[in-house]
Design a protein around this motif. Structure first.
Motif, PDB file in Angstrom:
ATOM      1  N   ALA A  36       0.841  -1.188   0.000  1.00  0.00           N
ATOM      2  CA  ALA A  36       0.000   0.000   0.000  1.00  0.00           C
ATOM      3  C   ALA A  36       0.877   1.239   0.000  1.00  0.00           C
ATOM      4  O   ALA A  36       1.945   1.264   0.601  1.00  0.00           O
ATOM      5  CB  ALA A  36      -0.905   0.002   1.222  1.00  0.00           C
ATOM      6  N   GLN A  37       0.411   2.256  -0.727  1.00  0.00           N
ATOM      7  CA  GLN A  37       1.152   3.509  -0.812  1.00  0.00           C
ATOM      8  C   GLN A  37       0.191   4.668  -0.600  1.00  0.00           C
ATOM      9  O   GLN A  37      -0.979   4.597  -0.972  1.00  0.00           O
ATOM     10  CB  GLN A  37       1.788   3.660  -2.199  1.00  0.00           C
ATOM     11  CG  GLN A  37       2.863   2.647  -2.526  1.00  0.00           C
ATOM     12  CD  GLN A  37       4.233   3.066  -2.006  1.00  0.00           C
ATOM     13  OE1 GLN A  37       4.390   4.145  -1.438  1.00  0.00           O
ATOM     14  NE2 GLN A  37       5.209   2.200  -2.192  1.00  0.00           N
ATOM     15  N   LEU A  38       0.716   5.737  -0.015  1.00  0.00           N
ATOM     16  CA  LEU A  38      -0.068   6.952   0.196  1.00  0.00           C
ATOM     17  C   LEU A  38       0.713   8.131  -0.348  1.00  0.00           C
ATOM     18  O   LEU A  38       1.906   8.269  -0.069  1.00  0.00           O
ATOM     19  CB  LEU A  38      -0.323   7.151   1.689  1.00  0.00           C
ATOM     20  CG  LEU A  38      -0.855   8.511   2.138  1.00  0.00           C
ATOM     21  CD1 LEU A  38      -2.243   8.774   1.566  1.00  0.00           C
ATOM     22  CD2 LEU A  38      -0.863   8.609   3.663  1.00  0.00           C
ATOM     23  N   ASN A  39       0.049   8.962  -1.103  1.00  0.00           N
ATOM     24  CA  ASN A  39       0.649  10.205  -1.588  1.00  0.00           C
ATOM     25  C   ASN A  39      -0.233  11.341  -1.088  1.00  0.00           C
ATOM     26  O   ASN A  39      -1.279  11.637  -1.666  1.00  0.00           O
ATOM     27  CB  ASN A  39       0.718  10.203  -3.120  1.00  0.00           C
ATOM     28  CG  ASN A  39       1.415  11.433  -3.671  1.00  0.00           C
ATOM     29  OD1 ASN A  39       1.257  12.543  -3.154  1.00  0.00           O
ATOM     30  ND2 ASN A  39       2.187  11.249  -4.724  1.00  0.00           N
ATOM     31  N   ARG A  40       0.187  11.963  -0.001  1.00  0.00           N
ATOM     32  CA  ARG A  40      -0.634  13.014   0.609  1.00  0.00           C
ATOM     33  C   ARG A  40      -0.740  14.239  -0.296  1.00  0.00           C
ATOM     34  O   ARG A  40      -1.783  14.883  -0.351  1.00  0.00           O
ATOM     35  CB  ARG A  40      -0.058  13.429   1.959  1.00  0.00           C
ATOM     36  CG  ARG A  40      -0.347  12.449   3.081  1.00  0.00           C
ATOM     37  CD  ARG A  40       0.074  13.036   4.420  1.00  0.00           C
ATOM     38  NE  ARG A  40      -0.082  12.095   5.512  1.00  0.00           N
ATOM     39  CZ  ARG A  40      -1.194  11.977   6.236  1.00  0.00           C
ATOM     40  NH1 ARG A  40      -2.250  12.721   5.961  1.00  0.00           N
ATOM     41  NH2 ARG A  40      -1.257  11.107   7.223  1.00  0.00           N
ATOM     42  N   ALA A  41       0.319  14.551  -0.995  1.00  0.00           N
ATOM     43  CA  ALA A  41       0.304  15.751  -1.850  1.00  0.00           C
ATOM     44  C   ALA A  41      -0.749  15.623  -2.938  1.00  0.00           C
ATOM     45  O   ALA A  41      -1.452  16.582  -3.262  1.00  0.00           O
ATOM     46  CB  ALA A  41       1.685  15.975  -2.453  1.00  0.00           C
ATOM     47  N   SER A  42      -0.856  14.434  -3.489  1.00  0.00           N
ATOM     48  CA  SER A  42      -1.834  14.208  -4.558  1.00  0.00           C
ATOM     49  C   SER A  42      -3.146  13.639  -4.032  1.00  0.00           C
ATOM     50  O   SER A  42      -4.074  13.426  -4.816  1.00  0.00           O
ATOM     51  CB  SER A  42      -1.258  13.240  -5.601  1.00  0.00           C
ATOM     52  OG  SER A  42      -0.067  13.749  -6.137  1.00  0.00           O
ATOM     53  N   GLN A  43      -3.190  13.352  -2.738  1.00  0.00           N
ATOM     54  CA  GLN A  43      -4.389  12.786  -2.106  1.00  0.00           C
ATOM     55  C   GLN A  43      -4.805  11.513  -2.822  1.00  0.00           C
ATOM     56  O   GLN A  43      -5.945  11.364  -3.293  1.00  0.00           O
ATOM     57  CB  GLN A  43      -5.510  13.841  -2.068  1.00  0.00           C
ATOM     58  CG  GLN A  43      -5.144  14.999  -1.155  1.00  0.00           C
ATOM     59  CD  GLN A  43      -6.190  16.087  -1.055  1.00  0.00           C
ATOM     60  OE1 GLN A  43      -5.900  17.221  -0.731  1.00  0.00           O
ATOM     61  NE2 GLN A  43      -7.433  15.763  -1.335  1.00  0.00           N
ATOM     62  N   TYR A  44      -3.881  10.604  -2.820  1.00  0.00           N
ATOM     63  CA  TYR A  44      -3.979   9.407  -3.654  1.00  0.00           C
ATOM     64  C   TYR A  44      -3.459   8.215  -2.854  1.00  0.00           C
ATOM     65  O   TYR A  44      -2.434   8.311  -2.175  1.00  0.00           O
ATOM     66  CB  TYR A  44      -3.109   9.704  -4.874  1.00  0.00           C
ATOM     67  CG  TYR A  44      -2.811   8.591  -5.806  1.00  0.00           C
ATOM     68  CD1 TYR A  44      -3.526   8.456  -6.986  1.00  0.00           C
ATOM     69  CD2 TYR A  44      -1.765   7.715  -5.561  1.00  0.00           C
ATOM     70  CE1 TYR A  44      -3.199   7.453  -7.882  1.00  0.00           C
ATOM     71  CE2 TYR A  44      -1.441   6.717  -6.457  1.00  0.00           C
ATOM     72  CZ  TYR A  44      -2.159   6.596  -7.622  1.00  0.00           C
ATOM     73  OH  TYR A  44      -1.842   5.628  -8.518  1.00  0.00           O
TER      74      TYR A  44
END
Lengths: 108, 114
Positions: free
Chosen positions: A62-70
């Motif tokens: 699992a991955q989270l990209n807070r900047a892209s809200q993804y």
């Protein structure tokens, strides 16, 4: 716009394939993120939490990209038993918001 | 260990009838949630309780819906009068804290209003 958006699928993949699901969320103040799994006519169950640094649990990443809200979920070496609906879940203040889910069908 | 217990598992009722769904959370869990799931809208939070007190009922669709938690081991969701558009799976869930990774769902109550 929905708070949590997912591609409903279905994703049809053969056994052994790698498949990835994506999810976007609208509330930048969201605090925690999860993937839940729901089998047909069953209740949702926690699959894994999602951390900014990325996390792995066996064949699942699992991955989270807070900047892209993804948020993403990668499943390697798919098994027949992975066939289910995968729900992206975002937590605001005490409340969980569920996406409508992405359906995965793994075939022999 | 017993999980979240819901009853009835299945209910078919006629439009206009009262429907009462019941839930017994996991012992010791301070939070109880009622969700509704449909194909079109997915899982929607209707209401949640903390220590038997309703905290947020903004998801309750209309006045026909009401929920109570008279004690730590029991909650009800009532629909009166029921309508065909209320047909859905209603899940009760409980958690020890508000964190998502400790939330446990019951098996759901499958409601059909004809």
């Amino acid at each position: 716009r929905k708070e949590v958006e997912q591609d409903p699928g279905p994703f049809n993949v053969p056994e052994g394939a790698t498949v990835a699901f994506n999810c976007t969320y609208s509330n930048s103040a969201s605090q925690s993120f999860f993937w839940y799994r729901q089998d047909c006519r069953k209740e949702p169950k926690l699959l894994m939490s999602v951390y900014s640094s990325g996390n792995e649990d066996g064949r699942f990443t699992a991955q989270l990209n807070r900047a892209s809200q993804y948020i993403s979920l990668l499943i390697r070496d798919s098994k027949l038993s992975d066939s289910a609906t995968y729900l992206c879940v975002v937590k605001g203040f005490q409340k969980l918001v569920f996406g409508t889910g992405t359906r995965l069908l793994v075939s022999p | 260990d017993a999980g979240v217990i819901q009853s009835p598992r299945h209910e078919v009722t006629e439009m206009g009838q009262e429907v009462t769904l019941r839930c017994k959370p996991i012992s010791g869990h301070d939070y109880l949630f009622w969700y509704r799931q449909t194909m079109m809208r997915g899982l929607e939070l209707l209401i949640y309780f903390n220590n038997n007190v309703p905290i947020d009922d903004s998801g309750m669709p209309e006045d026909r819906f009401s929920a109570k938690m008279p004690n730590a081991s029991f909650s009800t969701l009532k629909i009166q009068p029921s309508e065909p558009r209320d047909s859905a799976v209603y899940f009760c869930a409980s958690s020890l804290t508000a964190s998502g990774n400790t939330i446990y769902f019951g098996e759901g109550s499958w409601l059909t209003v004809v």
